[in-house]
Enzyme design. Structure first.
Site, PDB file in Angstrom:
ATOM      1  N   HIS A  27       2.615  14.414  -0.434  1.00  0.00           N
ATOM      2  CA  HIS A  27       3.025  14.238   0.971  1.00  0.00           C
ATOM      3  C   HIS A  27       4.483  14.670   1.156  1.00  0.00           C
ATOM      4  O   HIS A  27       4.827  15.386   2.083  1.00  0.00           O
ATOM      5  CB  HIS A  27       2.911  12.767   1.385  1.00  0.00           C
ATOM      6  N   HIS A  42      -6.471   0.485   5.727  1.00  0.00           N
ATOM      7  CA  HIS A  42      -6.440   1.459   6.812  1.00  0.00           C
ATOM      8  C   HIS A  42      -7.032   0.946   8.113  1.00  0.00           C
ATOM      9  O   HIS A  42      -6.815   1.555   9.160  1.00  0.00           O
ATOM     10  CB  HIS A  42      -7.149   2.735   6.365  1.00  0.00           C
ATOM     11  N   HIS A  64       0.851  -1.189   0.000  1.00  0.00           N
ATOM     12  CA  HIS A  64       0.000   0.000   0.000  1.00  0.00           C
ATOM     13  C   HIS A  64       0.893   1.247   0.000  1.00  0.00           C
ATOM     14  O   HIS A  64       1.786   1.390   0.840  1.00  0.00           O
ATOM     15  CB  HIS A  64      -0.948   0.012   1.201  1.00  0.00           C
ATOM     16  N   ALA A  65       0.641   2.161  -0.929  1.00  0.00           N
ATOM     17  CA  ALA A  65       1.532   3.302  -1.129  1.00  0.00           C
ATOM     18  C   ALA A  65       1.620   4.190   0.113  1.00  0.00           C
ATOM     19  O   ALA A  65       0.619   4.437   0.788  1.00  0.00           O
ATOM     20  CB  ALA A  65       1.038   4.138  -2.312  1.00  0.00           C
TER      21      ALA A  65
HETATM   22  O1  X8Z Z   1      -4.279   5.317   1.143  1.00  0.00           O
HETATM   23  C1  X8Z Z   1      -4.248   6.150   0.274  1.00  0.00           C
HETATM   24  C2  X8Z Z   1      -2.917   6.655  -0.275  1.00  0.00           C
HETATM   25  C3  X8Z Z   1      -1.872   6.702   0.742  1.00  0.00           C
HETATM   26  S1  X8Z Z   1      -2.147   7.895   1.978  1.00  0.00           S
HETATM   27  C4  X8Z Z   1      -2.461   5.756  -1.393  1.00  0.00           C
HETATM   28  N1  X8Z Z   1      -5.389   6.597  -0.275  1.00  0.00           N
HETATM   29  C5  X8Z Z   1      -6.687   6.113   0.161  1.00  0.00           C
HETATM   30  C6  X8Z Z   1      -6.892   4.656  -0.200  1.00  0.00           C
HETATM   31  O2  X8Z Z   1      -6.113   4.116  -1.004  1.00  0.00           O
HETATM   32  O3  X8Z Z   1      -7.838   4.046   0.296  1.00  0.00           O
HETATM   33  C7  X8Z Z   1      -5.502   7.623  -1.303  1.00  0.00           C
HETATM   34  C8  X8Z Z   1      -6.959   7.796  -1.557  1.00  0.00           C
HETATM   35  C9  X8Z Z   1      -7.691   6.974  -0.543  1.00  0.00           C
HETATM   36 ZN    ZN Z   2      -1.927   9.794   1.305  1.00  0.00          ZN
END
Ligand code: X8Z
Ligand code: ZN
Length: 615
Positions: free
Chosen positions: A390, A514, A356-357
């Site tokens: 970021h 998350h 996950h980025a």
């Molecule tokens: O988690 C992220 C980023 C890293 S902060 C890739 N995002 C959320 C997701 O992937 O669920 C960006 C948009 C929503």
């Molecule tokens: Zn992010």
């Protein structure tokens, strides 16, 4: 990540969660306890000494912690998990101790910065632990385990073949086979079943910590981080969602009708929530990948960024350089060499990594990095812009004192790179040589549709994730209803439903990064509102005279300067003031998003005439 809470984009969170040094830890040489003083006789000078010492202690710990967490995320093994848990324990223990000590100064009259820093200290942890060494260690262990379960997660079939999340993400984006999609959807959700009991224990432990710090529960603590009373913040979220909901409902109605045409109305009943596996994304959170299913007639923009990247031989590195170039065109300095030496761009074949980025600033100065298993798609090109947002933010506020080295609020951090990506318009693509010809205006509805599938569809998802967590933390949702409550919220906010029966042996929230990663999600809701506000204001500053969805702030030094002025403030002032720097207003407002999509709203209204909308 950030020091105890923040800094990072995402990773911050990890660090954030746990704790600290033991009493015998050689590094704990700074005496911040000032035990000779009681609450009664402390002075403002004592408070300032406490803050200075705390900043020193936490800076050192932050560096140690971010190195360990970086290594864990890049090499997930039994041992790196233990090291991550240990550093998290040390960090959590320290921050909890200091945050509780800070209460000594509650009744003192202090200058603005001293009071603000003490408030930030109390709120620094994402997952506070109780002041109990065993419980803190237990919590840190759970945090590391949950992260590892997600990072190592794969879907292995009976024939022994396994798919990574990246493999499944690609298939979910392109397959239009109902049963294949269903198989992937349920397969990925096997990884989260073992998370359930860990999550349950984590909730109990962290709630105990939050109570000790004076919050009703951990969710209440999360809602207290927005420079306004927590209840007012909830009201703000409702108000903003109320602004976006009519547009979302129109989009939902149209997409459901098109999916009904594609898969049959027996599979996609026209009066019910949409089956969650048909929207081109594992979590049905962004729907841009099914653009082909809903594409407006005669409005095909005639290009696809994934194809343009391939035609122009963009590999992962070139994609990152391309995104960096956008920022430098606005006057930001280039990224340091070490960014390219130390980042991870390509999924390693021989080990487990947290794909996950995320974006990191390891030393709180300029050791910037991203970690991302980049796929060569337009979607990932946007994510790269997101991550670099970021990094540029982190570097812009690196002169601030430690407590202010974070964004104005967490939504700001998530909004910057997305704001830049909104400027990746056909005009911009032509300018950098990726596209030969800019499609004429008759194709704008197609472009807006694609954008809405990603940005508008995301809004209710980004709201429901924390609605679920807040209900879990408050006890309104008990473990025996974890999964049921998740799907109730999915239906209520998004109008999507599980495509097959679920039960309490499932733990579907855990299949979203998350949740096991303990990254609050409301930040993305805020970011989706803010990015359209920033885009609108920066376009104005850049002297844009085109329709707002055609505006690109590429090369605008004026826009860059204004943006930088906001970024370098960090969190030194309430976020309302940071917002004002760029937009001239102190209140968040979804009208920028609604204005952007106004032509699409008109189109959707026409298309939906005579249809039964809603679920
Ligand atoms: O988690 C992220 C980023 C890293 S902060 C890739 N995002 C959320 C997701 O992937 O669920 C960006 C948009 C929503
Ligand atoms: Zn992010």
């Amino acid at each position: 990540m950030t020091p105890f809470r923040l800094k990072l984009s995402m990773s911050a969170l990890m660090v954030a969660s746990t704790l600290a040094l033991t009493a015998c830890d050689a590094q704990v040489t700074i005496d911040t306890t000032d035990s000779a003083h009681t609450k009664k006789d402390v002075t403002a000078k004592d408070a300032n000494t406490f803050i200075t010492n705390t900043e020193k202690e936490l800076s050192a710990l932050y560096l140690e912690s971010s190195r360990a967490e970086w290594i864990y995320a890049n090499f997930i093994t039994h041992d790196t998990s233990a090291l991550s848990a240990e550093v998290n324990r040390k960090m959590t223990e320290t921050v909890v101790r200091l945050a509780n000590e800070a209460a000594k100064y509650d009744e003192l009259e202090l200058d603005y910065d001293a009071r603000r820093k003490l408030d930030k200290l109390k709120l620094a942890l994402t997952l506070p632990a109780p002041q109990d060494a065993d419980k803190t260690a237990q919590l840190s262990q759970i945090v590391a385990e949950l992260g590892g379960l997600y990072g190592k997660g794969k879907y292995c079939k009976e024939d022994g073949s396994c798919l990574s999340l990246g493999d499944m993400t690609s298939k979910m984006a392109t397959s239009r086979d109902y049963n294949e999609l269903l198989d992937l959807w349920q397969g990925w959700r096997q990884i989260s079943k073992p998370m359930r009991s860990l999550y349950e224990q984590q909730v109990v432990l962290t709630n105990e910590g939050a109570k000790e710090l004076g919050y009703a529960d951990t969710g209440a603590m999360w809602r207290s981080k927005y420079d306004m009373p927590a209840d007012d913040f909830t009201t703000e979220l409702d108000r903003i969602w109320g602004q976006v909901k009519p547009l979302y409902n129109s989009l939902h109605c149209h997409v459901r009708a098109k999916l009904g045409e594609k898969y049959g109305t027996d599979k996609v009943p026209q009066d019910q929530p949409i089956p969650a596996h048909l929207l081109g994304n594992m979590w049905a959170q962004a729907w841009g990948n099914i653009y082909d299913v809903v594409a407006p007639e005669n409005a095909d923009p005639g290009y696809d960024v994934t194809e343009l990247l391939a035609q122009n031989n963009y590999d992962e590195l070139k994609m990152v350089k391309g995104a960096e170039n956008f920022f430098t065109s606005m006057g930001f300095d280039t990224l340091p060499e070490t960014f390219y030496e130390r980042s991870l761009f390509v999924k390693p074949k021989d080990r487990d990594v947290q794909c996950h980025a995320s974006a990191w600033n390891i030393d709180s100065k300029d050791d910037l990095r991203i970690k991302m298993c980049i796929q060569r798609t337009g979607e990932e090109f946007s994510v790269i812009h997101h991550e670099l947002g970021h990094n540029f933010y982190q570097r812009a506020y690196n002169k601030q004192p430690l407590f202010y080295q974070e964004s104005a609020n967490d939504g700001f951090h998530e909004a910057i790179g997305d704001t830049i990506a909104l400027s990746v318009t056909p005009g911009y693509l032509k300018e950098i040589g990726l596209l030969e010809q800019v499609p004429d205006e008759s194709k704008d509805i197609g472009l807006l549709m694609k954008m809405a599938l990603d940005k508008v569809a995301f809004v209710p998802f980004s709201l429901m994730v924390d609605q679920w967590r807040w209900q879990v933390f408050s006890g309104q949702v008990q473990p025996e209803n974890y999964n049921k409550a998740w799907w109730e919220l999915r239906e209520k906010y998004q109008g999507v439903q599980a495509p097959i029966a679920r039960s309490e042996s499932d733990f579907d929230p855990g299949a979203k990064y998350h949740v096991p990663g303990n990254t609050p999600y409301t930040r993305y809701f805020l970011a989706h509102i803010l990015q359209f506000e920033f885009h609108r204001s920066l376009c104005e500053i850049a002297g844009n005279d085109k329709a707002i969805h055609r505006c690109s702030i590429y090369n605008s030094k004026e826009a860059g300067e204004k943006l930088n002025a906001m970024l370098e403030m960090g969190s030194s002032r309430p976020w309302q003031e940071a917002l004002e720097t760029v937009t001239g207003k102190q209140q968040m407002d979804a009208t920028a998003m609604l204005d952007y999509f106004a032509p699409l709203q008109t189109y959707l209204d026409e298309q939906n005439e005579g249809r039964n909308c809603g679920w």
